[in-house]
Enzyme design. Structure first.
Site, PDB file in Angstrom:
ATOM      1  N   SER A   1       0.695  -1.568  -0.168  1.00  0.00           N
ATOM      2  CA  SER A   1      -0.099   0.085  -0.150  1.00  0.00           C
ATOM      3  C   SER A   1       1.027   1.211  -0.015  1.00  0.00           C
ATOM      4  O   SER A   1       1.640   0.902   0.502  1.00  0.00           O
ATOM      5  CB  SER A   1      -1.176   0.157   0.903  1.00  0.00           C
TER       6      SER A   1
ATOM      7  N   HIS B   1     -11.040  -3.770  -3.374  1.00  0.00           N
ATOM      8  CA  HIS B   1     -11.140  -4.363  -5.198  1.00  0.00           C
ATOM      9  C   HIS B   1     -12.737  -5.042  -5.003  1.00  0.00           C
ATOM     10  O   HIS B   1     -13.341  -3.813  -5.224  1.00  0.00           O
ATOM     11  CB  HIS B   1     -10.256  -5.330  -4.334  1.00  0.00           C
TER      12      HIS B   1
END
Length: 280
Positions: free
Chosen positions: A55, A155
């Site tokens: 991330s 997602h």
């Protein structure tokens, strides 16, 4: 060369060509498929593989060992994390419903988490209650079953949450884009600073370009690893997360990363770093 990235469709789409030996002169890859929370931890441990998908929110903890590559990652517009609640949690879906509530997040070192905390600081009176970290694919069932009050999802969950009987409280991507006029920096590709970063960048970009030129070739590989097996959902996922910023971060991409990490540092959510060190 050892690499770790998620089994999500965008990552397997991007790296399919390199994984399958289709990039000239690129070394063979030894792949670990892992959730973003695991790859963030591998990078921070100092013993992770040579190349990882992490991330952007994890960068402040790993920049001494790893460099950010200007390609291969996930930034975009209209693809941000969502905050979801049960349909019966409240009849009035306003941010105040989260005051003092238990919220599940996929990682405390994720862009999703930073966006959520930055949004909540502005919109949730008194702040949320307990933050619970769990794998992203477990979050929606936990919200549906009442084990937690709300969930931060990423997602393909943005396409499937209605089937769990959940409601959208806020789209953090829309909030971020309205507030900053910048794309959302989600996943970064990093490589050890001791390596030939120019070559790794070139191999990664070549893999992206091969994927775009030959989209049919990678379908079996993508679906074999996807949490959501429906081909249409997998393709929608790729369409959102693999874009111009995957080929080249550019000024808007770097600007988005700078904005995220500087705001988060100001709120005490991440350590301060020299933002110029993000550029090769």
């Amino acid at each position: 060369m050892k690499i770790a990235f998620s089994p999500c469709p965008n990552d397997t789409f991007v790296f399919h060509a390199w994984v399958h030996g289709l990039i000239p002169d690129a070394p063979k890859l030894d792949v670990t498929y892992a959730d973003i929370d695991i790859t963030n931890g591998l990078a921070a441990s100092g013993t992770g593989p040579e190349v990882l998908k992490v991330s952007y929110a994890a960068l402040p903890w790993v920049m001494s060992e790893y460099a950010l590559l200007p390609c291969g990652g996930a930034l975009g517009r209209g693809c941000g994390p969502l905050v979801l609640t049960r349909n019966n949690l409240t009849t009035t879906q306003t941010p105040s419903v989260l005051s003092g509530k238990r919220v599940a997040v996929p990682s405390e070192r994720s862009t999703a988490y930073l966006l959520f905390r930055l949004w909540a600081a502005q919109n949730v009176p008194g702040g949320v209650g307990e933050i619970i970290v769990m794998p992203f694919h477990e979050i929606m069932p936990a919200v549906r079953d009442g084990h937690i009050d709300a969930g931060l999802v990423i997602h393909e969950a943005r396409f499937t949450y209605p089937s769990y009987g959940l409601s959208l409280l806020t789209d953090l991507g829309s909030w971020w884009e309205t507030d900053t006029q910048l794309p959302i920096p989600l996943g970064a590709i990093i490589a050890r600073r001791s390596l030939d970063l120019t070559s790794i960048t070139n191999w990664t970009r070549a893999s992206v370009e091969y994927a775009w030129a030959h989209p049919e070739v990678s379908k079996e590989y993508i679906l074999s690893h996807a949490q959501e097996m429906d081909p249409a959902v997998a393709q929608a996922h790729i369409n959102l997360y693999v874009n111009e910023f995957t080929a080249n971060l550019g000024e808007d991409g770097y600007g988005a990363v700078d904005a995220l990490l500087s705001r988060a540092a100001h709120e005490g959510l991440v350590p301060e770093i020299d933002l110029s060190s993000l550029r090769l």
